[in-house]
Design an enzyme around this catalytic site. Structure first.
Site, PDB file in Angstrom:
ATOM      1  N   SER A 253     -20.617 -36.712  -8.115  1.00 59.59           N
ATOM      2  CA  SER A 253     -19.267 -37.198  -7.827  1.00 59.59           C
ATOM      3  C   SER A 253     -19.231 -37.761  -6.421  1.00 59.59           C
ATOM      4  CB  SER A 253     -18.256 -36.059  -7.955  1.00 59.59           C
ATOM      5  OG  SER A 253     -18.380 -35.206  -6.840  1.00 59.59           O
ATOM      6  N   LYS A 254     -18.077 -38.228  -6.055  1.00 58.58           N
ATOM      7  CA  LYS A 254     -17.834 -38.829  -4.740  1.00 58.58           C
ATOM      8  C   LYS A 254     -18.353 -37.939  -3.595  1.00 58.58           C
ATOM      9  CE  LYS A 254     -15.982 -42.520  -3.257  1.00 58.58           C
ATOM     10  NZ  LYS A 254     -16.834 -43.619  -3.459  1.00 58.58           N
ATOM     11  N   ARG A 255     -18.251 -36.632  -3.819  1.00 54.94           N
ATOM     12  CA  ARG A 255     -18.724 -35.680  -2.818  1.00 54.94           C
ATOM     13  C   ARG A 255     -20.172 -35.936  -2.379  1.00 54.94           C
ATOM     14  NH1 ARG A 255     -19.638 -30.785  -5.265  1.00 54.94           N
ATOM     15  NH2 ARG A 255     -18.855 -31.763  -7.141  1.00 54.94           N
ATOM     16  N   GLU A 263     -20.812 -50.081  -4.082  1.00 53.72           N
ATOM     17  CA  GLU A 263     -20.744 -49.389  -2.791  1.00 53.72           C
ATOM     18  C   GLU A 263     -22.120 -49.332  -2.136  1.00 53.72           C
ATOM     19  OE1 GLU A 263     -18.218 -45.600  -2.666  1.00 53.72           O
ATOM     20  OE2 GLU A 263     -18.214 -46.167  -4.770  1.00 53.72           O
TER      21      GLU A 263
END
Ligand code: GLU
Length: 524
Positions: A253-255, A263
């Protein structure tokens, strides 16, 4: 004769191309290339609320950036098109007609409210649709359809079907008990196909031989197999790819860093490094080799070297790999790909700054998330002019950072000092530790080196200038470090800059001297 491999990557354009999707795309692409087969891109845009034209473009761009060329699909066409599900509605209608003829489906008039009530009443023991409409008299059913009564079409799962088994190329033999399969809806009351129905129709009509996809679709597979059987179509080979986890063992995830391909591109990662890294998320060449070209991946890829163990996404390893590719790429290519960051360094630098001591950034400060202001046209044009006028300067920057960069984006900050012209932004910590260090005689060291640099008799070459400056250590009775670190700070503004004399050689003599003088005036 062995069959011609046909595989597809089938993203839903409901967001960007994420790391997991990119990995699936790469596995399909590499397998097609290794087998001399066909790689198809199919856009599954049947969710009208979440699918957008913009997302389609973002996905196509990400695929192109990664260099995953598709043989059939949007923009390139192909015989099995169209390649957008929304344009294939007539094929789903035709498939439904076929299933009706084969007696494999039946209309269901149960309303959503009725179904919900039954589900609620059954609670935990709910075993799927109770087949109320399955045995309706056909003439009666037809009468209700003709009268315009809303209905779905359900698959008539054969009651004697037994367990649904298949050999997954990754998971091995998989068996699902038949009794968990209810008569699923294939076509909704509004005539639209359900996800499983559309996917099977497309895979069958497009002649897909191998379905390689994330294991979140493993549980859909038995349902899809029943649909293939009902259509009398050949079931493809399935290969389900394990989950991608972060280094902490939790779902990615983004974490754990960025999650979309875009990105990573914007953070200065190279497509070759990304493809190499993602290819190894669950596949290996020989269990050892880490750096490999796309040619190797494309010639060696095989399904039997895919592991079902969860893959770990380790950004540190990706950064390391990216660094390896940066070291290999050569100056011209580096300049070409680093343009966005070099242009920023150029725009922020010469001739807009004045010499000053600036606070040292806090390495523990949370990264700022705010979007960076894009350069305007004028700034781009100024950069392009200088790049054209002075390509040697730009190529000369490459050896300054090639060994140490792990992303192209680092050039912006690491090479900022090369764009300051006659000015210096002096890092506060470096000033205090090096220039103002008690008893270190930094001013003397700088003055002595300045003489070497100012002497027109000395050719403006890194090796010569370095040798002459180093030779001052003995007569000055100074450690080399005390002699050269002050010079570094005076010219580059920082005690941790890229190689000093190589930097000096790329700068103009008058700018170097001006920087030294400005530093001396500012600090001593
Ligand atoms: N469109 C599906 C997804 O985005 C993929 C379906 C498939 O590969 O069978 O997850």
């Amino acid at each position: 004769m062995t069959e011609q491999v046909r595989v597809r990557f089938a993203p839903s354009p409901t967001g960007r191309l994420h790391i997991g999707g990119a990995r699936t795309a790469i596995f399909n692409w590499a397998f097609a290339r290794a087998m001399g087969g066909t790689f198809i891109l199919r856009i599954e845009d049947t969710d009208p609320e979440r699918s957008t034209e913009e997302n389609v473009q973002v996905i196509l761009n990400a695929m192109k950036w990664l260099g995953l060329d598709w043989d059939e699909g949007p923009e390139v066409g192909g015989e099995a098109g169209p390649y957008f599900q929304m344009q294939r509605m007539s094929t789903y209608a035709a498939a439904l007609e076929k299933l009706k003829e084969r007696g494999a489906v039946y209309p269901c008039f149960c309303s959503k409210e009725e179904l919900d009530a039954k589900r609620e009443a059954a609670g935990e023991s709910y075993a799927g649709y109770d087949r109320t409409c399955r045995d309706l008299d056909p003439a009666e059913a037809q009468r209700r359809i003709d009268a315009g009564e809303p209905h779905t079409w359900r698959l008539k799962v054969p009651l004697d079907r037994g367990a649904i088994e298949f050999d997954d190329a990754v998971y091995g033999h998989v068996s699902f008990p038949a009794d968990v399969m209810d008569d699923m809806i294939l076509v909704r009351t509004d005539g639209s196909p359900t996800y499983n129905f559309a996917v099977v129709c497309d895979d069958a009509n497009m002649g897909i031989t191998h379905v390689i996809r994330g294991d979140d679709h493993l549980s859909n597979t038995p349902r899809q197999i029943l649909i293939y059987e009902a259509l009398g179509a050949k079931t493809p080979t399935f290969a389900h790819l394990s989950m991608i986890l972060g280094p902490d063992g939790k779902k990615l995830s983004k974490r754990h860093g960025a999650t979309s391909v875009e990105e990573y591109r914007d953070r200065g990662f190279l497509p070759d490094a990304m493809v190499n890294f993602l290819a190894l998320l669950g596949w290996s060449l020989d269990g050892e080799t880490t750096i490999m070209s796309r040619e190797t991946i494309c010639s060696e890829f095989s399904l039997d070297r895919i592991t079902k163990k969860d893959a770990i996404f380790d950004e540190t390893k990706l950064s390391w790999m990216n660094g390896q590719y940066i070291q290999k790429m050569g100056a011209a290519e580096w300049v070409r790909l680093s343009e966005p960051w070099l242009a920023r360094a150029h725009a922020e630098g010469y001739p807009y700054v004045h010499t000053a001591v600036v606070p040292t950034p806090d390495p523990n400060a949370p990264a700022e998330e705010e979007a960076v202001e894009p350069l305007n046209e004028e700034q781009w044009a100024a950069f392009a002019d200088e790049l054209n006028a002075n390509p040697a300067f730009y190529e000369g920057l490459y050896p300054l950072v090639a060994e140490r960069e792990t992303s192209l984006a680092e050039a912006e900050a690491k090479l900022a000092y090369m764009f300051w012209g006659p000015c210096v932004l002096l890092d506060e910590k470096s000033v205090n530790k090096v220039l103002r260090k008690e008893g270190a005689r930094a001013d003397e060291a700088i003055a002595a080196c300045r003489e070497v640099l100012a002497d027109e008799a000395n050719p403006w070459e890194a090796a010569v200038l370095e040798e002459k400056c180093r030779a001052l250590a003995e007569p000055l009775d100074m450690k080399l470090k005390n002699l050269l670190q002050p010079l570094r700070v005076a010219i580059c503004g920082n005690m941790v800059s890229p190689p000093l004399f190589e930097s000096i050689e790329l700068l103009r003599r008058e700018d170097v001297l001006a920087r030294i003088d400005a530093t001396v005036a500012e600090v001593f």
